[in-house]
Design a protein around this motif. Structure first.
Motif, mmCIF file in Angstrom:
data_model
loop_
_atom_site.group_PDB
_atom_site.id
_atom_site.type_symbol
_atom_site.label_atom_id
_atom_site.label_comp_id
_atom_site.label_asym_id
_atom_site.label_seq_id
_atom_site.Cartn_x
_atom_site.Cartn_y
_atom_site.Cartn_z
ATOM 1 N N UNK A 226 0.823 -1.223 0.000
ATOM 2 C CA UNK A 226 0.000 0.000 0.000
ATOM 3 C C UNK A 226 0.852 1.266 0.000
ATOM 4 N N UNK A 227 0.475 2.198 -0.861
ATOM 5 C CA UNK A 227 1.179 3.461 -0.967
ATOM 6 C C UNK A 227 2.387 3.456 -1.873
ATOM 7 N N UNK A 228 2.777 2.295 -2.364
ATOM 8 C CA UNK A 228 3.950 2.181 -3.236
ATOM 9 C C UNK A 228 3.516 2.004 -4.695
ATOM 10 N N UNK A 229 4.507 1.826 -5.580
ATOM 11 C CA UNK A 229 4.224 1.720 -7.013
ATOM 12 C C UNK A 229 3.432 0.461 -7.350
ATOM 13 N N UNK A 230 3.459 -0.554 -6.453
ATOM 14 C CA UNK A 230 2.660 -1.759 -6.629
ATOM 15 C C UNK A 230 1.555 -1.820 -5.570
ATOM 16 N N UNK A 231 0.975 -0.671 -5.279
ATOM 17 C CA UNK A 231 0.029 -0.574 -4.187
ATOM 18 C C UNK A 231 -1.335 -1.155 -4.448
ATOM 19 N N UNK A 232 -1.687 -1.381 -5.702
ATOM 20 C CA UNK A 232 -3.020 -1.917 -6.008
ATOM 21 C C UNK A 232 -2.968 -3.248 -6.750
ATOM 22 N N UNK A 233 -2.005 -3.413 -7.659
ATOM 23 C CA UNK A 233 -1.857 -4.672 -8.394
ATOM 24 C C UNK A 233 -0.439 -5.217 -8.198
ATOM 25 N N UNK A 234 -0.334 -6.517 -7.976
ATOM 26 C CA UNK A 234 0.911 -7.259 -8.133
ATOM 27 C C UNK A 234 0.538 -8.489 -8.950
ATOM 28 N N UNK A 235 0.772 -8.399 -10.250
ATOM 29 C CA UNK A 235 0.039 -9.231 -11.205
ATOM 30 C C UNK A 235 0.926 -9.871 -12.261
ATOM 31 N N UNK A 236 0.330 -10.808 -12.996
ATOM 32 C CA UNK A 236 0.893 -11.445 -14.185
ATOM 33 C C UNK A 236 2.281 -12.039 -13.942
ATOM 34 N N UNK A 237 2.351 -13.118 -13.162
ATOM 35 C CA UNK A 237 3.646 -13.728 -12.861
ATOM 36 C C UNK A 237 4.300 -14.359 -14.078
ATOM 37 N N UNK A 238 5.624 -14.255 -14.119
ATOM 38 C CA UNK A 238 6.469 -14.945 -15.097
ATOM 39 C C UNK A 238 7.634 -15.514 -14.308
ATOM 40 N N UNK A 239 7.610 -16.827 -14.046
ATOM 41 C CA UNK A 239 8.530 -17.469 -13.114
ATOM 42 C C UNK A 239 9.618 -18.224 -13.883
ATOM 43 N N UNK A 240 10.878 -17.946 -13.537
ATOM 44 C CA UNK A 240 12.026 -18.670 -14.099
ATOM 45 C C UNK A 240 13.038 -18.932 -12.979
ATOM 46 N N UNK A 241 14.039 -19.778 -13.296
ATOM 47 C CA UNK A 241 15.021 -20.236 -12.311
ATOM 48 C C UNK A 241 16.415 -19.836 -12.755
ATOM 49 N N UNK A 242 17.257 -19.415 -11.788
ATOM 50 C CA UNK A 242 18.649 -19.122 -12.108
ATOM 51 C C UNK A 242 19.517 -19.267 -10.869
ATOM 52 N N UNK A 243 20.470 -20.170 -10.901
ATOM 53 C CA UNK A 243 21.536 -20.284 -9.897
ATOM 54 C C UNK A 243 20.999 -20.302 -8.468
ATOM 55 N N UNK A 244 20.073 -21.195 -8.207
ATOM 56 C CA UNK A 244 19.581 -21.368 -6.855
ATOM 57 C C UNK A 244 18.494 -20.415 -6.416
ATOM 58 N N UNK A 245 17.987 -19.608 -7.324
ATOM 59 C CA UNK A 245 16.935 -18.659 -6.954
ATOM 60 C C UNK A 245 15.852 -18.648 -8.026
ATOM 61 N N UNK A 246 14.617 -18.544 -7.575
ATOM 62 C CA UNK A 246 13.481 -18.365 -8.473
ATOM 63 C C UNK A 246 13.240 -16.875 -8.669
ATOM 64 N N UNK A 247 12.895 -16.505 -9.880
ATOM 65 C CA UNK A 247 12.631 -15.106 -10.229
ATOM 66 C C UNK A 247 11.186 -14.976 -10.687
ATOM 67 N N UNK A 248 10.520 -13.957 -10.216
ATOM 68 C CA UNK A 248 9.181 -13.635 -10.702
ATOM 69 C C UNK A 248 9.209 -12.240 -11.314
ATOM 70 N N UNK A 249 9.087 -12.188 -12.638
ATOM 71 C CA UNK A 249 8.927 -10.925 -13.347
ATOM 72 C C UNK A 249 7.428 -10.625 -13.385
#
Length: 338
Positions: A226-249
């Motif tokens: 709330x109050x930040x740039x992602x204050x209303x939507x955190x949407x449309x996941x794109x999940x990939x893997x790299x060197x021991x960590x998962x990334x969500x774009x």
């Protein structure tokens, strides 16, 4: 939260934007993409670049494929999921395909398609009423054995619904992406609540067979700030893997602009967000002046491509328009475009 100057995320940033759209709707009256195009998903199939995407015609989404030789210039190949001709079906209004099962979820593997039980699979969602995302959408699967990827067959019923969900998702479901890890399927999806000024957040469900899904008890896993740039939507996941960590774009939205973000996880449950957008909306007149959102990440020949949907106010000469916006597919990269 991670900062943009953190060394852990530098290799995932794509600061160089290609200045023109790479795919634009036809603008032809009655065409599936008359009003605009949306939701890219890029992959390599039979030695050719393919893009799964949706078109909007004023009634609902339909899904298509485009092909390219250079990842910058795309040509429509064919509609693969139109309106289900049986009017009583749950997806008779349209079908927004968002993801195909890939042969690798590693960031630096050029993604192709994986067969499951001898078939290629995609996931899509459909809204119950005519109009722009009207009503509470549900999620379904379709499959093909056609190497041209044009002849798709839908399962009769949705595989995942808001109806048995929690309050945060009972307004309907949006984009799903499906990955495979340790012989389990994981589906990340965003959904909205039922408020008139709704909030979208991202959750996860798991399955052993692609057809029966169990929600994670800790949903939503990626919440708005709330109050930040992602204050209303955190949407449309794109999940990939790299060197021991998962990334969500993902994309965040508040105060008028959607922008691309990034979150990291070591276990698919606990996520740490980068505190600022990794692709910001553009300057006045640029193709993403209003929104830069809905990621598809694609690695090829030493270059990382970040495809996304770009919108700006309609200008004279634009061939498509939806709600006063020119809505197209754009791309950014970790290297300058020549």
């Amino acid at each position: 939260m991670l900062g943009l100057d953190d060394t852990r995320i530098q290799s995932y940033l794509t600061p160089y934007k290609y200045p023109e759209p790479v795919l634009v709707g036809s603008g032809k009256e009655g065409a599936f993409d008359e009003k605009g195009v949306d939701i890219p998903f890029v992959f390599l199939h039979n030695n050719q670049f393919h893009m799964l995407y949706t078109g909007y015609d004023g009634k609902g989404y339909q899904s298509a494929l485009a092909v390219s030789d250079d990842l910058l210039h795309w040509k429509h190949k064919g509609i693969i999921l139109g309106r289900n001709q049986r009017s009583s079906c749950w997806d008779s209004v349209g079908a927004a395909a968002t993801w195909m099962i890939k042969d690798s979820d590693h960031l630096y593997d050029t993604p192709g398609l994986r067969k499951v039980d001898g078939k290629y699979w995609l996931v899509y969602h459909s809204y119950p009423s005519v109009g722009y995302e009207e009503g509470a959408a549900m999620i379904g699967l379709a499959w093909t054995e056609d190497e041209e990827l044009l002849d798709w067959h839908r399962l009769e019923k949705p595989v995942f619904s808001w109806e048995n969900g929690e309050d945060w998702e009972r307004g309907g479901l949006y984009k799903a992406c499906i990955i495979n890890y340790e012989e389990t399927w994981y589906m990340f999806y965003n959904a909205k609540n039922r408020e008139s000024r709704w909030v979208e957040q991202t959750g996860m469900a798991s399955s052993k067979d692609l057809f029966h899904w169990e929600r994670c008890r800790r949903n939503p896993l990626l919440k708005v700030t709330p109050g930040k740039w992602d204050g209303r939507f955190l949407s449309d996941p794109c999940i990939v893997w790299d060197k021991g960590v998962w990334l969500n774009f993902f994309f965040g939205y508040d105060r008028g602009h959607a922008q691309e973000g990034l979150a990291l996880s070591e276990n698919l449950i606990d996520w740490e967000k980068v505190d600022s957008p990794i692709i910001r909306h553009g300057k006045p007149g640029e193709i993403d002046e209003n929104h830069a959102h809905k990621a598809s990440i694609f690695y090829y020949d030493g270059k990382l491509y970040h495809f996304y949907c770009a919108t700006r106010p309609k200008q004279a000469g634009d061939q498509t328009e939806v709600f006063g916006e020119f809505r197209t597919i754009a791309v950014a990269s970790n290297q300058p475009f020549s």
